[in-house]
Motif scaffolding. Structure first.
Motif, mmCIF file in Angstrom:
data_model
loop_
_atom_site.group_PDB
_atom_site.id
_atom_site.type_symbol
_atom_site.label_atom_id
_atom_site.label_comp_id
_atom_site.label_asym_id
_atom_site.label_seq_id
_atom_site.Cartn_x
_atom_site.Cartn_y
_atom_site.Cartn_z
ATOM 1 N N ILE A 190 70.144 -78.676 -23.927
ATOM 2 C CA ILE A 190 69.528 -78.720 -22.601
ATOM 3 C C ILE A 190 68.011 -78.855 -22.686
ATOM 4 C CG2 ILE A 190 69.247 -76.204 -22.374
ATOM 5 C CD1 ILE A 190 70.144 -76.527 -19.457
ATOM 6 N N GLU A 220 66.242 -80.889 -24.394
ATOM 7 C CA GLU A 220 65.848 -82.301 -24.303
ATOM 8 C C GLU A 220 65.831 -82.754 -22.856
ATOM 9 O OE1 GLU A 220 67.069 -84.396 -28.487
ATOM 10 O OE2 GLU A 220 68.642 -84.258 -26.962
ATOM 11 N N ARG A 221 66.777 -82.275 -22.064
ATOM 12 C CA ARG A 221 66.826 -82.674 -20.660
ATOM 13 C C ARG A 221 65.748 -81.952 -19.837
ATOM 14 N NH1 ARG A 221 72.048 -82.948 -22.495
ATOM 15 N NH2 ARG A 221 72.695 -80.858 -21.857
ATOM 16 N N ALA A 280 62.754 -84.067 -20.215
ATOM 17 C CA ALA A 280 62.828 -85.232 -19.319
ATOM 18 C C ALA A 280 62.490 -84.824 -17.891
ATOM 19 C CB ALA A 280 64.224 -85.835 -19.378
ATOM 20 N N LEU A 281 62.951 -83.637 -17.485
ATOM 21 C CA LEU A 281 62.660 -83.140 -16.144
ATOM 22 C C LEU A 281 61.164 -82.877 -15.992
ATOM 23 C CD1 LEU A 281 63.818 -82.163 -13.414
ATOM 24 C CD2 LEU A 281 64.081 -79.900 -14.448
ATOM 25 N N ASP A 301 68.063 -82.153 -9.891
ATOM 26 C CA ASP A 301 67.566 -81.602 -11.154
ATOM 27 C C ASP A 301 68.697 -80.967 -11.952
ATOM 28 O OD1 ASP A 301 64.993 -82.340 -10.460
ATOM 29 O OD2 ASP A 301 64.474 -80.374 -9.641
ATOM 30 N N LEU A 341 70.773 -83.498 -13.647
ATOM 31 C CA LEU A 341 70.073 -84.015 -14.822
ATOM 32 C C LEU A 341 70.211 -83.041 -15.998
ATOM 33 C CD1 LEU A 341 68.070 -85.975 -16.217
ATOM 34 C CD2 LEU A 341 66.216 -84.627 -15.239
ATOM 35 N N LEU A 342 70.054 -81.759 -15.723
ATOM 36 C CA LEU A 342 70.112 -80.760 -16.793
ATOM 37 C C LEU A 342 71.509 -80.637 -17.392
ATOM 38 C CD1 LEU A 342 67.840 -78.009 -15.212
ATOM 39 C CD2 LEU A 342 67.287 -79.463 -17.153
ATOM 40 N N ASN A 390 73.543 -83.069 -17.390
ATOM 41 C CA ASN A 390 73.910 -84.438 -17.795
ATOM 42 C C ASN A 390 75.156 -84.915 -17.052
ATOM 43 O OD1 ASN A 390 73.427 -86.767 -19.219
ATOM 44 N ND2 ASN A 390 74.664 -86.154 -20.989
#
Length: 572
Positions: A532, A534-535, A538-539, A565, A568-569, A571
């Motif tokens: 998480i 990595e995400r 990105a956030l 959000d 996204l976290l 995925n």
């Protein structure tokens, strides 16, 4: 000085962190002292102005900056030039007339909230202040808090709000500052909602017009280009990727499966509550090939009536625990017991739930594997064995992958030099763990977090900033050290974990990347790959693209997580 002759008298000083907002206000106080009594037309006619003694400058700041304000006055002003009193502790002044004799009174937001409870008898509220300064003014961004309400009740001629980040969560944060500044008519909530918070371009234009007239904002790069600021040393940000050990990855994957299943239910609930075709189509679209196992499991559980309603705080708890596993699995031991209240800022006050019991109830299929079907060592270990608090992976004595990488960086790159380093985390528990590992390796360090009493904080800071002092490592909590502190004695910073809101990390950077720093600055961000974290990165990048929000007319960024959000976290 000119701004104090206007209406409202004062404004927002939103310079980049580390550009000397404190010194600017001290200079203003000294300069106005030298000027004869201000013209009466520039003074606001507050209720009771004739019966309250007229005082000097009132500074309200976080507790961690109390001593720093006092030391800055002592450092830059000759003796007796400016009389200062700290309004703090049990023995604080009780008579308004005596308090009014001081040219500068420094107190905290917490003390203001306490004094507000009995303001009729409070010396602090019994003075007509020449000037009221809020340092780290975003502390009052929630207009409903006691401290926010309290600071708005003070009588004063001029009002200043100092903050490098005027907006943290939403546009309403700016309303709190305008209310404090008495910037009519937008200090009235009903008018604010009608003319600003109406989600149209007109509202954005109005707030831009107001802010441009009362706010001064200068950035480091802007001042360097103009030649008004000597070039700061270079700043390097290094992302250090670490791969979790197999057993850590297995624990992570098990809890990720559980988390994504619950999030599928959360999305289903959201679609049902919205009860419109858009949400239903959105839910169906998310159930694609990648997410299919979690949505299928969710549907199966619904048929057996095993899926309870999922609360938003439960999703946040799971995100918190996934992030903590990436740092050190022992941080989630409470989750294995499920018997304590949570203290993390996102989920404070909610009860921990028993992850093992919940996973048994949901009958999570051990064959489900998130990372593209690849085999992970120990993935089929029975839940009772894998998530047993006695499992060595949860031991506080064992070094996690990330801890090993941090210690290696310290020993190889930093400690052999004359440089100093600050290690930052959101969680004091993680700092304590690292502290134990430093002790094992005979590495001296200091720790500064919310548990350190205010009177000792500046002593720690001053010692650490002294190049002759032997301690090279400072462990710092993000909340205690993210505001105001000058830690330019260090030029290395290690971020153990990532926060949703990149502004908080930028504030931490500016503890060392500021005026007075003479060495190149190195920021190290440790990120666990295929997790998480990595995400979250990105956030952060997405949110930083909106970082200037109200300041530049772009939509406001938020440090709170939206449904988008969360997708996204996870995925999904």
């Amino acid at each position: 000085l000119w701004r104090e002759t206007q209406r409202p008298s004062g404004g927002i000083l939103a310079d980049d962190m580390g550009l000397g907002k404190t010194l600017t206000m001290i200079s203003l106080t000294l300069t106005s002292k030298q000027i004869s009594e201000a013209d009466d037309s520039a003074k606001e006619n507050y209720p009771g102005r004739d019966i309250k003694p007229r005082g000097g400058t009132l500074v309200i700041c976080p507790a961690s900056l109390l001593k720093q304000w006092e030391s800055e006055v002592e450092k830059h002003c000759t003796k007796y030039t400016l009389t200062v009193e700290l309004f703090h502790g049990q023995k604080r002044e009780t008579r308004a007339k005596r308090l009014a004799r001081r040219e500068m009174v420094i107190t905290t937001y917490a003390i203001c909230a306490k004094e507000h409870e009995y303001m009729q008898n409070s010396a602090l509220f019994g003075v007509q202040w020449r000037r009221i300064i809020l340092d780290e003014a975003h502390q009052i961004r929630n207009h409903k808090t006691l401290s926010s309400q309290a600071v708005c009740e003070f009588s004063g001629q001029s009002r200043w709000a100092l903050t490098g980040t005027p907006v943290h969560n939403k546009e309403l944060d700016m309303y709190s500052l305008l209310k404090f500044l008495r910037c009519t008519p937008f200090d009235d909530l009903a008018i604010w909602k009608r003319w600003i918070a109406n989600k149209n371009a007109g509202g954005q234009d109005r707030i831009q017009t107001v802010i441009s007239s009362i706010m001064l904002r200068r950035t480091k790069s802007e001042l360097q280009q103009k030649g008004a600021l000597e070039s700061l040393p270079e700043k390097f940000i290094d992302v250090i990727n670490v791969s979790l050990e197999p057993i850590e990855q297995t624990v992570y994957q098990k809890i990720l499966i559980f988390s994504r299943t619950l999030f599928a239910q959360y999305l289903h609930q959201h679609a049902e509550k919205e009860s419109d075709s858009v949400s239903s189509r959105s839910y169906s679209r998310l159930a694609n090939d990648v997410n299919r196992p979690y949505f299928d499991m969710h549907k199966k559980l619904l048929r057996f009536n095993k899926m309870k309603e999922v609360k938003s705080h439960e999703i946040l708890v799971l995100l918190l625990r996934l992030r903590q596993i990436c740092c050190h699995p022992s941080l989630i031991v409470n989750m294995l017991h499920g018997d304590q209240l949570l203290a993390d800022e996102d989920v404070a006050g909610h009860e921990e739930f028993n992850i093992l019991e919940e996973m048994k109830n949901l009958n999570i299929d051990d064959k489900t594997n998130e990372e593209g079907g690849r085999s992970i060592e120990g993935f089929h270990t029975p839940l009772e064995d894998l998530l047993n608090p006695e499992n060595p992976v949860f031991s506080k004595e064992g070094k996690s992958t990330k801890m090993k990488a941090v210690l290696q960086l310290l020993k190889e790159k930093i400690l052999p030099t004359e440089d100093k380093v600050i290690i930052v985390s959101q969680w004091t528990g993680l700092l304590h763990l690292l502290g134990n590992f430093l002790k094992e390796d005979n590495i001296s360090f200091e720790q500064l977090d919310g548990k350190v009493v205010v009177t000792k904080r500046m002593t720690i800071v001053d010692k650490f900033n002294d190049p002759k002092h032997h301690v090279k490592v400072l462990l710092l909590s993000l909340t205690a050290g993210g505001v105001g502190l000058n830690l330019a004695g260090a030029n290395h910073m290690i971020l153990l974990d990532l926060h949703w809101n990149p502004q908080l990390e930028m504030q931490a950077h500016d503890r060392i990347y500021r005026v007075g720093q003479s060495k190149p600055v190195h920021i190290y961000k440790f990120i666990a790959t295929n997790t998480i974290e990595e995400r979250i990165k990105a956030l952060q990048e997405k949110k930083l693209s909106l970082a200037n929000s109200v300041l530049t007319g772009v939509n406001v960024q938020s440090s709170k997580l939206s449904l988008h959000d969360l997708r996204l976290l996870f995925n999904m």
